[in-house]
Design an enzyme around this catalytic site. Structure first.
Site, PDB file in Angstrom:
ATOM      1  N   HIS A 140      -1.332   0.811  -8.822  1.00 57.48           N
ATOM      2  CA  HIS A 140      -2.348   0.663  -7.779  1.00 57.48           C
ATOM      3  C   HIS A 140      -2.095  -0.620  -6.974  1.00 57.48           C
ATOM      4  O   HIS A 140      -2.089  -0.605  -5.740  1.00 57.48           O
ATOM      5  CB  HIS A 140      -3.735   0.642  -8.440  1.00 57.48           C
ATOM      6  CG  HIS A 140      -4.858   0.352  -7.511  1.00 57.48           C
ATOM      7  ND1 HIS A 140      -5.673   1.331  -6.992  1.00 57.48           N
ATOM      8  CD2 HIS A 140      -5.305  -0.818  -6.989  1.00 57.48           C
ATOM      9  CE1 HIS A 140      -6.566   0.766  -6.187  1.00 57.48           C
ATOM     10  NE2 HIS A 140      -6.364  -0.535  -6.181  1.00 57.48           N
ATOM     11  N   GLU A 141      -1.863  -1.726  -7.676  1.00 51.91           N
ATOM     12  CA  GLU A 141      -1.645  -3.010  -6.986  1.00 51.91           C
ATOM     13  C   GLU A 141      -0.331  -3.009  -6.214  1.00 51.91           C
ATOM     14  O   GLU A 141      -0.257  -3.521  -5.095  1.00 51.91           O
ATOM     15  CB  GLU A 141      -1.680  -4.178  -7.984  1.00 51.91           C
ATOM     16  CG  GLU A 141      -2.991  -4.327  -8.751  1.00 51.91           C
ATOM     17  CD  GLU A 141      -4.219  -4.398  -7.844  1.00 51.91           C
ATOM     18  OE1 GLU A 141      -4.098  -4.882  -6.710  1.00 51.91           O
ATOM     19  OE2 GLU A 141      -5.295  -3.950  -8.274  1.00 51.91           O
ATOM     20  N   HIS A 144      -0.751  -1.356  -2.903  1.00 55.53           N
ATOM     21  CA  HIS A 144      -1.362  -2.162  -1.836  1.00 55.53           C
ATOM     22  C   HIS A 144      -0.269  -2.912  -1.054  1.00 55.53           C
ATOM     23  O   HIS A 144      -0.344  -3.018   0.166  1.00 55.53           O
ATOM     24  CB  HIS A 144      -2.357  -3.174  -2.417  1.00 55.53           C
ATOM     25  CG  HIS A 144      -3.710  -2.594  -2.730  1.00 55.53           C
ATOM     26  ND1 HIS A 144      -4.418  -1.803  -1.858  1.00 55.53           N
ATOM     27  CD2 HIS A 144      -4.493  -2.723  -3.831  1.00 55.53           C
ATOM     28  CE1 HIS A 144      -5.577  -1.462  -2.403  1.00 55.53           C
ATOM     29  NE2 HIS A 144      -5.648  -1.998  -3.607  1.00 55.53           N
ATOM     30  N   GLU A 196      -8.208   1.624  -0.882  1.00 59.31           N
ATOM     31  CA  GLU A 196      -8.385   1.784  -2.332  1.00 59.31           C
ATOM     32  C   GLU A 196      -8.012   3.202  -2.771  1.00 59.31           C
ATOM     33  O   GLU A 196      -7.325   3.394  -3.766  1.00 59.31           O
ATOM     34  CB  GLU A 196      -9.823   1.457  -2.739  1.00 59.31           C
ATOM     35  CG  GLU A 196     -10.172  -0.017  -2.663  1.00 59.31           C
ATOM     36  CD  GLU A 196      -9.183  -0.890  -3.404  1.00 59.31           C
ATOM     37  OE1 GLU A 196      -8.592  -0.458  -4.405  1.00 59.31           O
ATOM     38  OE2 GLU A 196      -8.977  -2.032  -2.966  1.00 59.31           O
TER      39      GLU A 196
HETATM   40 ZN   LIG Z   1      -7.261  -2.032  -4.992  1.00 60.30          ZN
END
Ligand SMILES: [Zn+2]
Length: 275
Positions: A140-141, A144, A196
């Site tokens: 997830h990170e 980004h 997100e």
């Molecule tokens: Zn996030």
């Protein structure tokens, strides 16, 4: 239309209410979190500045020493490598993808700067139960940064000022101040809902080609739900955890991901190495 022209028109149209492009611009503004005024090189440069800001503030960001923690570092970096080896990470060969661990047991967090400097808190490592969960959060990170959400968020927050300030070089007071502000906002994970959801989706995309349970990130949100008390600040601004669990699991199913590896035993052995 280039992004620069869009922002120029936006500035002009703010003063001229009859501007012919006003309707078009309104529509474009709804998609504002997709605009990125930073080039790849500027994001990488900004990432380096943020990294040095973080690593020179040992009080706020106590980096876990490499010495004595070689096995833990190797384990966490191994997860990053598996994610990169999925062949699905944008800018894989361009960004740094360096991993550092922050020695702070009270913080359940991980973040990634523009240009791919990844920071994982010991609090998060200790909180999770298995490798697929940590891989899910790290995916997830990483998303980004890979999807350049940081550049897009900064563009939205600071607009043309960032370009002007970043282009004036490293040493001006304004540039130093801006880097500090940006560092704070990156660590605080102030991404939009869209970003997100996109990062959650990419976490599954990265984990799916390997052996991992591709919905590993859902395990993190389930644990967060079970945890009594208020969610950490960064979670309260994210989309509803219930929806995120559902979306992540449905995505893994729709993609036909068959991996089931959680490496729970290896993970708990690694956790014991952290004092
Ligand atoms: Zn996030």
């Amino acid at each position: 239309m280039t992004m620069k022209r869009l922002f120029f028109l936006l500035t002009v149209c703010t003063f001229l209410s009859s501007c012919a492009d006003a309707q078009f611009l309104k529509k474009m503004l709804k998609k504002a979190d997709e605009i990125n005024l930073l080039t790849i090189e500027q994001e990488m440069d900004l990432g380096k500045k943020v990294k040095s800001e973080i690593e020179s503030d040992a009080k706020k960001y106590p980096i876990l020493p490499e010495k004595g923690n070689e096995k833990v570092y190797a384990y966490v970096r191994g997860i990053t490598q598996k994610i990169l080896n999925s062949g699905k990470v944008a800018n894989k060969d361009v960004f740094a993808w360096e991993v550092k661990i922050i020695n702070d047991d009270k913080t359940l967090n991980a973040f990634c700067t523009p240009g791919g400097y990844i920071y994982v808190y010991t609090g998060l490592i200790k909180f999770l139960d298995s490798e697929d969960q940590l891989a899910g959060v790290m995916g997830h990170e990483i998303a980004h940064a890979a999807q350049r959400h940081t550049g897009r968020s900064i563009t939205q927050a600071y607009g043309l000022n960032i370009l002007l300030t970043l282009l004036t070089g490293n040493s001006t007071k304004q540039s130093v101040q801006l880097t500090k502000q940006i560092t704070a906002s990156i660590v605080g994970l102030k991404f939009s809902r869209n970003h997100e959801s996109e990062a959650d989706e990419h976490s599954v995309i990265y984990l799916c080609p390997g052996n991992y349970n591709a919905a590993g990130a859902a395990g993190f949100f389930k644990k967060m739900q079970d945890k009594s008390g208020a969610p950490p600040e960064f979670l309260s601004t994210h989309p509803d955890p219930k929806n995120r669990i559902k979306d992540i699991e449905e995505r893994a199913k729709a993609m036909g991901c068959t991996g089931t590896t959680t490496n729970s035993e290896e993970y708990s052995r690694m956790k014991k190495l952290l004092k």
